[in-house]
Design a protein around this motif. Structure first.
Motif, short mmCIF file in Angstrom:
data_model
loop_
_atom_site.label_atom_id
_atom_site.label_comp_id
_atom_site.label_asym_id
_atom_site.label_seq_id
_atom_site.Cartn_x
_atom_site.Cartn_y
_atom_site.Cartn_z
N GLY A 663 -14.40 8.22 0.21
CA GLY A 663 -15.15 8.47 1.36
C GLY A 663 -14.47 7.66 2.61
N MET A 664 -13.37 7.12 2.15
CA MET A 664 -12.94 6.22 3.40
C MET A 664 -11.36 6.77 4.14
SD MET A 664 -15.11 3.84 3.69
CE MET A 664 -14.32 2.63 4.73
N GLY A 665 -11.35 8.11 3.39
CA GLY A 665 -10.37 8.91 4.17
C GLY A 665 -8.86 8.40 3.57
N VAL A 666 -8.90 7.53 2.57
CA VAL A 666 -7.48 6.82 2.02
C VAL A 666 -7.61 7.38 0.51
CG1 VAL A 666 -6.14 5.04 1.71
CG2 VAL A 666 -7.61 5.39 3.72
N ASP A 667 -6.68 8.08 0.10
CA ASP A 667 -6.21 8.40 -1.23
C ASP A 667 -5.62 7.11 -1.84
OD1 ASP A 667 -7.52 10.83 -1.07
OD2 ASP A 667 -5.36 11.74 -0.57
N ASP A 668 -5.68 7.11 -3.30
CA ASP A 668 -5.01 6.06 -4.18
C ASP A 668 -3.35 6.38 -3.74
OD1 ASP A 668 -7.52 5.46 -4.83
OD2 ASP A 668 -7.10 5.67 -7.04
N VAL A 669 -2.81 5.13 -3.24
CA VAL A 669 -1.45 5.42 -3.12
C VAL A 669 -0.51 4.21 -3.49
CG1 VAL A 669 -1.82 4.04 -0.69
CG2 VAL A 669 0.12 5.75 -1.21
N TYR A 670 0.50 4.42 -4.25
CA TYR A 670 1.33 3.39 -4.57
C TYR A 670 2.24 2.90 -3.41
CZ TYR A 670 0.06 4.73 -9.39
OH TYR A 670 -0.72 4.81 -10.31
N VAL A 671 2.48 1.60 -3.25
CA VAL A 671 3.07 1.09 -2.11
C VAL A 671 4.26 0.03 -2.56
CG1 VAL A 671 1.12 2.00 -0.56
CG2 VAL A 671 1.28 -0.46 -1.77
N SER A 672 5.13 -0.23 -1.44
CA SER A 672 5.80 -1.40 -1.59
C SER A 672 5.46 -2.09 -0.31
CB SER A 672 7.36 -0.79 -1.14
OG SER A 672 8.17 -2.00 -1.13
N VAL A 673 5.29 -3.54 -0.26
CA VAL A 673 4.81 -4.21 0.66
C VAL A 673 6.04 -5.11 1.28
CG1 VAL A 673 3.32 -6.11 1.27
CG2 VAL A 673 2.72 -4.43 -0.66
N GLY A 674 6.14 -4.71 2.68
CA GLY A 674 7.04 -5.63 3.41
C GLY A 674 6.87 -7.07 3.75
N ALA A 675 7.40 -7.42 4.74
CA ALA A 675 7.24 -8.81 5.20
C ALA A 675 5.69 -9.08 5.44
CB ALA A 675 8.33 -9.02 6.31
N ILE A 676 5.21 -10.05 5.10
CA ILE A 676 3.51 -10.24 5.37
C ILE A 676 3.43 -11.26 6.24
CG2 ILE A 676 3.11 -9.32 3.12
CD1 ILE A 676 2.43 -12.22 1.90
N SER A 677 2.36 -11.35 7.07
CA SER A 677 1.92 -12.53 7.72
C SER A 677 0.57 -12.98 7.17
CB SER A 677 1.83 -12.06 9.23
OG SER A 677 0.88 -11.10 9.35
N GLU A 678 0.44 -14.36 7.23
CA GLU A 678 -1.00 -14.86 6.85
C GLU A 678 -1.32 -15.61 8.11
OE1 GLU A 678 -2.57 -18.34 3.87
OE2 GLU A 678 -0.48 -17.52 3.72
N ASN A 679 -2.49 -15.31 8.83
CA ASN A 679 -2.98 -15.94 10.04
C ASN A 679 -4.49 -16.53 9.91
OD1 ASN A 679 -0.58 -15.01 11.61
ND2 ASN A 679 -1.50 -12.97 11.47
N ARG A 680 -4.48 -17.71 10.47
CA ARG A 680 -6.11 -18.40 10.45
C ARG A 680 -6.96 -17.38 11.21
NH1 ARG A 680 -6.65 -23.32 8.38
NH2 ARG A 680 -4.33 -24.45 7.57
N VAL A 681 -8.40 -17.12 10.54
CA VAL A 681 -9.05 -16.48 11.48
C VAL A 681 -9.48 -16.88 12.66
CG1 VAL A 681 -11.48 -15.22 11.38
CG2 VAL A 681 -9.86 -15.24 9.23
#
Length: 745
Positions: A663-681
């Motif tokens: 119901g969230m408009g997103v099908d299950d999908v296989y993905v490759s993850v690129g360069a990530i960023s981790e930020n403080r909230v």
């Protein structure tokens, strides 16, 4: 098929499509040979002149000093014996000591045969190279090699004995000779199957120094548990077919006093290798066991050869069966079976391998007259609370002479050994020819705590013979069942009463009829995977969330017949739409739930060439197919534990499965993850929440990746390979590496 755990590439192992992983070391030229068994090609080593001929691997492979390694290959030559060796090297390629050579094979043979050796990498060694050697009588003599392995020693799963005891590839120090015996190593010319990796190079040889009994026992005494049934087996090659050769399982108490010994005597069909088994329940007070092999009434210089010695917890012939292995498989005799009425005789079949379905022997029932005889097993305890429940009796039979009718019964007993009576279906004709598996369902009386299998066999002609094997009695459970886990978001599919060697295909089916293959330990269960146990448990971590699914199981027998099973429906609940799952299909222990801040705004790139033609309004556009989804998923982790787990999930850089709530408009999908960023909230430095941006690119479902782990590998298997748990921790970086058997470089 590549050898599991091989450090060599598939091409270097099999010589297919060519032998680029090998080079000349001494007095030869290398050619691409034919007639291979691990693929069509082989390595032809052709001598340049008379004398020793050597070839070696181009690559130096990384090793760890103090760790054991094994090398083996299949070889073929009508005129020359051969040997194989490991050359230990420094990181720069300088030799460390001399080459560790196998013994030369005893005879030359043009039939493919196994040669190998194992040893511990010496101090200072960080690389190893494989060397192949033979000695030619002249120029232009060809020697053939293929199916080469280098890696950690290959052991039998569940073996309580170490690799050094299982096979003498290193030396004979794990065995001690009894009186009238010497122990040595030999390399007989043995043609094992191409995919049989547990035996075939060095074998243990017991030589009688005089007339009488010759024997040897293991030095190791692995720990056992009283009341547990253990199975021991080894390949035995007797000196003559009339030899009285045996294997014996011995149990000891804490002070080393022998409590019991159970022997399985070989009924050899030839002087070749025969696997002989013996099983026994560890008696009260037992803390350890040993394996013994030997031959009685030997003459001086006679030899018994031994290979692949194993002691393990005895497997059930059928999952959940109450019959011990000895009474179900008849490998060492008739066990607790007796004839209660009639003229029939019962005995273990002979010789080895003549009539058997499981193991090498079966129960032979012979009747000289056309009368009924009843045979009965010993009494065996039932699981607690069995009264009133359904049980299934199953056994396999083959008629080797005459004809029979049979009544398949179970006799029940209470806790006081009181006979509660016999339940039987109607008598039926035993089918033939060939092996047939028969079954009958029974209901246990309310007070039943024990049961015995009772078969009434009526010969329809004089001198009729029937053989019986694989007897089992177990509580009847659904053949196919499903369960699910909310915490780990997977569906567990349990399959019971499977037939070994069937090829299995498993589909996950949704309400709209869409089918998706389910993943197993070696990849998708696509009909190429063989069943190896009658019980199979499949954890499907890729099943969709909050979506009903069922499983269609297709089983194809070796003869080509198809059996189909359908499970009931299963649904993984998913209550919070703000949470999504990121899963690693190959390592579900890394899977985790994350809180979604913002779903991706998807883009679908396309490669296009735009050409503006003079005098035309519209351009000419040449376009490739449009690519998959690309976008950035923004999520939150809410604790240090979640933050560490997300790093753990993302570190290997493997393909992931993203699953959001329906119901969230997103099908299950296989993905490759690129360069990530981790930020403080935001807020103080002690704030635990982190905001992550994950660039996603849609990829295809991995098809060849299996669920990580070592199927069947136990903690006992791991500890048997090391002196202590401290040594295990030194060899592996993490407990996950222990699970996957990925040792430190």
């Amino acid at each position: 098929m590549p050898i599991p755990g091989n450090m060599l590439s598939a091409a270097t192992e099999s010589m297919d499509p060519t032998f680029t992983g090998w080079r000349v070391r001494l007095n030869c030229t290398l050619l691409s040979g034919t007639g291979g068994r691990n693929g069509p090609k082989s390595l032809s080593v052709k001598s340049s002149a008379a004398g020793e001929v050597q070839a070696e691997t181009v690559t130096m492979y990384s090793v760890t000093a103090g760790q054991a390694y094994q090398v083996f290959a299949d070889s073929s030559s009508a005129t020359e014996v051969e040997r194989i060796g490991m050359e230990w090297l420094t990181n720069l390629g300088s030799p460390v000591g001399s080459i560790l050579w196998s013994l030369p094979t005893a005879t030359a043979s043009s039939t493919w045969h196994r040669v190998g050796v194992a040893g511990v990498a010496p101090a200072g060694a960080s690389r190893v190279r494989i060397v192949l050697s033979s000695t030619a009588a002249g120029a232009a003599v060809s020697h053939y090699w293929e199916n080469v392995y280098l890696g950690s020693p290959i052991r039998t799963t569940g073996n309580l004995l170490s690799f050094a005891t299982e096979t003498p590839e290193i030396d004979t120090s794990a065995w001690t000779a009894g009186a009238n015996t010497t122990v040595s190593r030999q390399v007989p010319m043995m043609s094992w199957s191409v995919n049989w990796y547990w035996a075939g190079a060095h074998v243990l040889a017991l030589t009688a120094t005089g007339a009488g009994t010759a024997s040897a026992t293991t030095v190791e005494n692995p720990v056992v548990t009283p009341g547990v049934e253990y199975l021991a087996f080894a390949y035995l090659a007797p000196p003559t077919t009339g030899s009285n050769c045996w294997i014996e399982l011995r149990f000891f108490n804490g002070s080393g006093t022998q409590l019991s010994a159970t022997r399985g005597t070989l009924a050899p069909a030839s002087t070749g290798f025969h696997r002989q088994k013996v099983s026994a329940v560890a008696p009260a007070g037992a803390v350890s066991c040993r394996l013994a092999v030997g031959m009685d009434s030997a003459t001086a210089a006679q030899q018994l050869r031994v290979e692949q010695a194993v002691v393990q917890v005895a497997p059930a012939v059928q999952a959940g069966s109450v019959l011990p292995y000895a009474d179900a498989s008849f490998e060492q005799g008739v066990a607790g079976w007796t004839k209660t009425t009639g003229v029939a005789t019962i005995a273990r079949s002979t010789p080895w391998g003549d009539v058997a379905l499981e193991g090498s022997y079966s129960l032979t029932v012979t009747s000289s007259t056309t009368t009924a005889s009843t045979i009965r097993s010993a009494r065996f305890p039932l699981p607690a609370g069995s009264g009133g429940l359904g049980f299934r009796l199953q056994y396999s039979e083959t008629i080797t002479a005459g004809g029979w009718t049979v009544t398949r019964g179970v006799r029940w007993y209470d806790a006081a050994n009181t006979d509660l009576g016999l339940t039987t279906p109607a008598a039926a004709t035993a089918p033939g020819p060939g092996w047939w598996t028969l079954f009958a369902d029974h209901a246990a009386p309310a007070a039943a705590t024990q049961a015995a299998v009772e078969l009434t066999l009526t010969a329809t002609s004089t001198n009729s013979v029937i053989n019986i094997d694989k007897v089992a009695l177990w509580q009847a459970l659904p053949l196919t069942s499903v369960a699910w886990s909310v915490e780990s978001a997977f569906v567990r599919l349990t399959l019971r009463e499977l037939s070994l060697d069937d090829l299995i295909r498993v589909w996950r089916v949704t309400e709209d009829g869409t089918r998706t293959l389910v993943r197993g330990p070696s990849g998708l269960l696509d009909g190429t995977v063989a069943v190896t146990s009658d019980l199979m448990i499949i954890d499907d971590y890729e099943a969709p969330l909050a979506t009903p699914v069922f499983y269609r199981v297709e089983l194809t027998s070796p003869g080509g017949s198809l059996t189909i099973r359908n499970s009931s429906w299963a649904t993984i609940p998913h209550a919070d739409i703000n949470l999504a799952w990121l899963k690693d299909p190959s390592a579900p222990q890394r899977n985790m739930q994350v809180m979604v801040k913002q779903a991706p705004n998807w883009a679908r790139p396309v490669e296009q060439g735009v050409y503006r033609v003079a005098g035309r309004r519209n351009a000419v556009v040449l376009s490739d197919v449009r690519g998959g989804l690309e976008g950035e998923l923004v999520i939150w982790t809410r604790s240090d534990e979640e933050r560490r787990n997300l790093h753990w999930l993302l570190d290997p850089g493997r393909v992931l499965l993203w699953q959001a709530a329906p119901g969230m408009g997103v099908d299950d999908v296989y993905v490759s993850v690129g360069a990530i960023s981790e930020n403080r909230v935001g807020g103080p430095a002690t704030e635990l929440w982190r905001e992550w941006s994950l660039p996603l690119s849609e990829v295809d479902m991995p098809t060849t990746v299996g669920v990580g782990g070592s199927a069947g590998r136990t903690w006992q298997d791991i500890l048997t390979e090391f002196a202590s748990w401290e040594a295990v921790r030194d060899a592996y970086a993490t407990w996950e590496h222990v699970l996957l058997d990925q040792r430190r470089e």
